[in-house]
Each structure stands twice: as structure tokens, then as C-alpha cells.
Design a protein around this motif. Structure first.
Motif, PDB file in Angstrom:
ATOM      1  N   LEU A  56       0.857  -1.184   0.000  1.00 16.68           N
ATOM      2  CA  LEU A  56       0.000   0.000   0.000  1.00 16.68           C
ATOM      3  C   LEU A  56       0.893   1.235   0.000  1.00 16.68           C
ATOM      4  CD1 LEU A  56      -2.844   1.260   0.203  1.00 16.68           C
ATOM      5  CD2 LEU A  56      -2.539   1.278   2.680  1.00 16.68           C
ATOM      6  N   THR A  57       0.739   2.062  -1.023  1.00 19.84           N
ATOM      7  CA  THR A  57       1.501   3.300  -1.151  1.00 19.84           C
ATOM      8  C   THR A  57       0.574   4.482  -0.912  1.00 19.84           C
ATOM      9  OG1 THR A  57       2.795   2.224  -2.900  1.00 19.84           O
ATOM     10  CG2 THR A  57       3.101   4.599  -2.605  1.00 19.84           C
ATOM     11  N   ALA A  58       1.005   5.414  -0.076  1.00 18.08           N
ATOM     12  CA  ALA A  58       0.245   6.634   0.187  1.00 18.08           C
ATOM     13  C   ALA A  58       1.178   7.824   0.015  1.00 18.08           C
ATOM     14  CB  ALA A  58      -0.341   6.619   1.593  1.00 18.08           C
ATOM     15  N   VAL A  59       0.770   8.807  -0.791  1.00 21.23           N
ATOM     16  CA  VAL A  59       1.620   9.962  -1.097  1.00 21.23           C
ATOM     17  C   VAL A  59       0.850  11.249  -0.821  1.00 21.23           C
ATOM     18  CG1 VAL A  59       2.961  11.162  -2.850  1.00 21.23           C
ATOM     19  CG2 VAL A  59       2.837   8.673  -2.878  1.00 21.23           C
ATOM     20  N   ASP A  60       1.467  12.132  -0.040  1.00 17.64           N
ATOM     21  CA  ASP A  60       0.891  13.447   0.208  1.00 17.64           C
ATOM     22  C   ASP A  60       1.191  14.357  -0.977  1.00 17.64           C
ATOM     23  OD1 ASP A  60      -0.242  15.618   1.911  1.00 17.64           O
ATOM     24  OD2 ASP A  60       1.810  16.380   1.780  1.00 17.64           O
ATOM     25  N   ILE A  61       0.167  14.969  -1.538  1.00 17.09           N
ATOM     26  CA  ILE A  61       0.325  15.753  -2.757  1.00 17.09           C
ATOM     27  C   ILE A  61       1.147  17.016  -2.519  1.00 17.09           C
ATOM     28  CG2 ILE A  61      -0.922  17.101  -4.500  1.00 17.09           C
ATOM     29  CD1 ILE A  61      -3.145  15.069  -4.333  1.00 17.09           C
ATOM     30  N   CYS A  62       0.968  17.658  -1.386  1.00 14.37           N
ATOM     31  CA  CYS A  62       1.646  18.926  -1.117  1.00 14.37           C
ATOM     32  C   CYS A  62       3.147  18.752  -0.903  1.00 14.37           C
ATOM     33  CB  CYS A  62       1.014  19.607   0.099  1.00 14.37           C
ATOM     34  SG  CYS A  62       1.834  21.135   0.606  1.00 14.37           S
ATOM     35  N   THR A  63       3.537  17.815  -0.058  1.00 14.80           N
ATOM     36  CA  THR A  63       4.940  17.685   0.354  1.00 14.80           C
ATOM     37  C   THR A  63       5.683  16.529  -0.303  1.00 14.80           C
ATOM     38  OG1 THR A  63       4.404  16.231   2.224  1.00 14.80           O
ATOM     39  CG2 THR A  63       4.346  18.621   2.617  1.00 14.80           C
ATOM     40  N   GLY A  64       4.946  15.570  -0.874  1.00 17.38           N
ATOM     41  CA  GLY A  64       5.584  14.377  -1.412  1.00 17.38           C
ATOM     42  C   GLY A  64       5.905  13.335  -0.357  1.00 17.38           C
ATOM     43  N   TRP A  65       5.466  13.571   0.888  1.00 17.04           N
ATOM     44  CA  TRP A  65       5.689  12.596   1.965  1.00 17.04           C
ATOM     45  C   TRP A  65       5.071  11.260   1.570  1.00 17.04           C
ATOM     46  CZ3 TRP A  65       8.343  13.217   6.605  1.00 17.04           C
ATOM     47  CH2 TRP A  65       8.219  12.171   7.527  1.00 17.04           C
ATOM     48  N   ILE A  66       5.814  10.180   1.758  1.00 18.53           N
ATOM     49  CA  ILE A  66       5.340   8.864   1.346  1.00 18.53           C
ATOM     50  C   ILE A  66       5.281   7.913   2.525  1.00 18.53           C
ATOM     51  CG2 ILE A  66       7.683   8.140   0.715  1.00 18.53           C
ATOM     52  CD1 ILE A  66       6.434   6.377  -1.462  1.00 18.53           C
ATOM     53  N   GLU A  67       4.239   7.105   2.558  1.00 13.79           N
ATOM     54  CA  GLU A  67       4.116   6.011   3.514  1.00 13.79           C
ATOM     55  C   GLU A  67       3.893   4.730   2.720  1.00 13.79           C
ATOM     56  OE1 GLU A  67       4.583   5.929   6.660  1.00 13.79           O
ATOM     57  OE2 GLU A  67       4.635   8.063   7.180  1.00 13.79           O
ATOM     58  N   ILE A  68       4.594   3.663   3.096  1.00 10.65           N
ATOM     59  CA  ILE A  68       4.468   2.387   2.408  1.00 10.65           C
ATOM     60  C   ILE A  68       4.341   1.271   3.437  1.00 10.65           C
ATOM     61  CG2 ILE A  68       5.492   2.730   0.114  1.00 10.65           C
ATOM     62  CD1 ILE A  68       8.216   2.409   1.301  1.00 10.65           C
ATOM     63  N   ASP A  69       3.515   0.289   3.112  1.00 11.26           N
ATOM     64  CA  ASP A  69       3.288  -0.814   4.042  1.00 11.26           C
ATOM     65  C   ASP A  69       3.013  -2.084   3.242  1.00 11.26           C
ATOM     66  OD1 ASP A  69       2.922  -2.178   6.421  1.00 11.26           O
ATOM     67  OD2 ASP A  69       0.812  -1.623   6.609  1.00 11.26           O
ATOM     68  N   ALA A  70       3.530  -3.202   3.727  1.00  9.76           N
ATOM     69  CA  ALA A  70       3.307  -4.493   3.074  1.00  9.76           C
ATOM     70  C   ALA A  70       2.088  -5.171   3.678  1.00  9.76           C
ATOM     71  CB  ALA A  70       4.539  -5.386   3.233  1.00  9.76           C
ATOM     72  N   LEU A  71       1.208  -5.698   2.819  1.00  6.22           N
ATOM     73  CA  LEU A  71      -0.016  -6.366   3.235  1.00  6.22           C
ATOM     74  C   LEU A  71       0.026  -7.829   2.808  1.00  6.22           C
ATOM     75  CD1 LEU A  71      -0.689  -3.262   2.964  1.00  6.22           C
ATOM     76  CD2 LEU A  71      -3.035  -3.953   2.483  1.00  6.22           C
ATOM     77  N   ARG A  72      -0.587  -8.673   3.585  1.00  7.68           N
ATOM     78  CA  ARG A  72      -0.623 -10.107   3.277  1.00  7.68           C
ATOM     79  C   ARG A  72      -1.306 -10.370   1.939  1.00  7.68           C
ATOM     80  NH1 ARG A  72       0.316 -13.805   6.889  1.00  7.68           N
ATOM     81  NH2 ARG A  72      -0.042 -12.268   8.536  1.00  7.68           N
ATOM     82  N   ASN A  73      -2.365  -9.657   1.664  1.00 11.93           N
ATOM     83  CA  ASN A  73      -3.081  -9.711   0.391  1.00 11.93           C
ATOM     84  C   ASN A  73      -3.925  -8.440   0.303  1.00 11.93           C
ATOM     85  OD1 ASN A  73      -5.555 -10.270   1.892  1.00 11.93           O
ATOM     86  ND2 ASN A  73      -4.814 -12.376   2.057  1.00 11.93           N
ATOM     87  N   LYS A  74      -4.812  -8.347  -0.675  1.00 11.51           N
ATOM     88  CA  LYS A  74      -5.588  -7.122  -0.847  1.00 11.51           C
ATOM     89  C   LYS A  74      -6.959  -7.186  -0.188  1.00 11.51           C
ATOM     90  CE  LYS A  74      -6.838  -6.176  -5.036  1.00 11.51           C
ATOM     91  NZ  LYS A  74      -6.789  -5.968  -6.510  1.00 11.51           N
ATOM     92  N   ALA A  75      -7.131  -8.057   0.801  1.00 11.98           N
ATOM     93  CA  ALA A  75      -8.390  -8.136   1.536  1.00 11.98           C
ATOM     94  C   ALA A  75      -8.668  -6.804   2.233  1.00 11.98           C
ATOM     95  CB  ALA A  75      -8.338  -9.269   2.564  1.00 11.98           C
ATOM     96  N   GLN A  76      -9.950  -6.455   2.312  1.00  6.67           N
ATOM     97  CA  GLN A  76     -10.348  -5.173   2.892  1.00  6.67           C
ATOM     98  C   GLN A  76      -9.813  -5.004   4.310  1.00  6.67           C
ATOM     99  OE1 GLN A  76     -14.610  -4.989   2.569  1.00  6.67           O
ATOM    100  NE2 GLN A  76     -14.584  -5.292   0.336  1.00  6.67           N
TER     101      GLN A  76
END
Length: 229
Positions: A56-76
Motif C-alpha cells: 500500500l503506497t500513500a503519497v501526500d500531494i503537497c509535500t511528497g511525503w510517502i508512507e508504504i506498508d506491506a499487506l498479506r493480500n488485498k483483503a479489505q
């Protein structure tokens, strides 16, 4: 041996689409941090059979700050837990989330969570990758660059990716300056783009008046811990 390619396997979710609007940029105040584009990167290695790890990749549009996390699968369940964890790690308040139309995002749990926490939840248009250009760029320049296109589906690989991302997010956010496009002008067939001075996401946070002082101090403490470790 040919390098395996990533595949697109997002299927549009039909649930709640009438309640989760398509994003229009005028609704987001992108001059302040807190508005994130989110996306999943599948590590199937060219073989979609069975379950495999997702990032899962999350990027803040203003600053470019990024958070990344590994998931077992794409289950909700895993997607929701990861979004909640990312919210806690952010060095600023979360105001908005924008995702694609996949059912892993467009479902009751994230929608309810955003409503309860006063977070704007929007989705992109179908088949328009440019609507999520910030996170798509980081999917390649960060996730694919450091993890590659191979298949990861074992528990030990999940643990390894999580440990890698703990360090990688710090390296990207605090030590990798990037330029941000500030204008784009077309004259005939020629397109001229202008960029600002290259800065790290951390520097952009400190410079932004929309970030509260207490959040800036918290981010500074993280830097001191990194330097002293």
C-alpha cells in the motif's frame, strides 16, 4: 531471463460508488499537507494465481511525503488496518484520501472510517491513471525500484518487506530531495514545465505554515533519533 512485468488487476467496485464522489481538484486544498493519493502494488511476479503480497503506497500531494506498508493480500481487512496505521504515522493531520475504484478501497469500512474522522474520501475516474499521477509515480520510483517485479507470497517475505519499508520511508522522506512542478505551459507543440527548488518532504513540512508547530517538533525529534542511531 525476461524480467516479469507488473499487471493491472484492479476491478471496479460497485459498492458505495454513489456515496464516494469522483475527485475534483478544486475540492482539495493542496497548498497544505494532509491530502493523500493511495494505491496498491501487487507482487504477483506475472502470475495472478493464488494470494500474494501487496504494497500500500500513500503519497501526500503537497509535500511528497510517502508512507508504504506491506499487506498479506488485498483483503479489505488488511487495507483498512494499513490505512489506519499510516494515519497514525503521518507527521500532519489527514484531511483527504483519494483511491482508484477497486473494491478493496470502495467498501463500507474505509467509508465509515473517513466519515467518523472527518476525512474527505474520493475516487479517481475509471481508466484514468493520470488522476492518481502522484502515487503512480512513487509506485515505480520507490516500490518497484527497491522491491522489483518478482513474486512475493511467503510469510518470511512479508516480514522482510515490512522491515525494509520501515527504513525506506525514513530514507525517502528525510534524505531524498525532489523537485515539484509548479507550472506547465504549452506554446504550439512545445510544452514548458517549471519546477521549484529540490527539497525533501521533511523540509517541505517544516516550511509549510499549514502544519502545526507540535507536528513539526515531533518530526524534528524523528530526525534526531535517526542521526543518533
Amino acid at each position: 531471463m525476461n524480467k516479469p512485468k507488473g499487471k493491472t488487476y484492479t476491478k471496479p467496485g460497485s459498492l458505495l460508488k454513489s456515496q464516494i464522489p469522483i475527485r475534483t481538484f478544486s475540492e482539495w486544498d493542496e497548498s497544505i499537507p494532509g491530502y493523500l493519493e493511495i494505491d496498491l502494488v501487487g507482487h504477483e511476479g506475472g502470475d495472478l494465481r493464488g494470494e500474494f503480497i501487496q504494497t500500500l503506497t500513500a503519497v501526500d500531494i503537497c509535500t511528497g511525503w510517502i508512507e508504504i506498508d506491506a499487506l498479506r493480500n488485498k483483503a479489505q481487512r488488511w487495507v483498512f488496518e494499513s490505512i489506519d496505521e499510516i494515519k497514525k504515522r503521518l507527521p500532519f493531520k489527514l484531511f483527504g484520501i483519494d483511491s482508484d475504484n477497486g473494491a478493496e478501497f470502495i467498501n463500507h469500512q474505509p467509508h465509515r472510517y473517513c466519515v467518523e474522522n472527518n476525512i474527505t474520501f474520493t475516487r479517481s475516474r475509471k481508466y484514468r491513471k493520470n488522476d492518481n499521477c502522484y502515487v503512480e509515480q512513487k509506485n515505480y520510483s520507490v516500490v518497484r525500484k527497491y522491491v522489483g517485479y518478482f513474486r512475493y507470497d511467503r510469510e518470511v517475505e512479508l516480514i522482510t518487506l515490512k522491515r525494509l519499508y520501515e527504513s525506506l520511508r525514513l530514507y525517502i522522506n528525510f534524505f531524498q530531495p525532489v523537485m515539484k512542478q509548479i507550472s506547465k505551459e504549452r506554446i504550439g507543440s512545445k510544452v514548458t514545465k517549471k519546477y521549484d527548488k529540490a527539497r525533501t518532504p521533511y523540509q517541505r513540512i517544516l516550511e509549510n505554515p499549514g502544519v502545526e508547530k507540535i507536528d513539526k517538533e515531533k518530526t524534528n525529534r524523528t530526525v534526531y533519533k535517526i542521526k543518533s542511531s
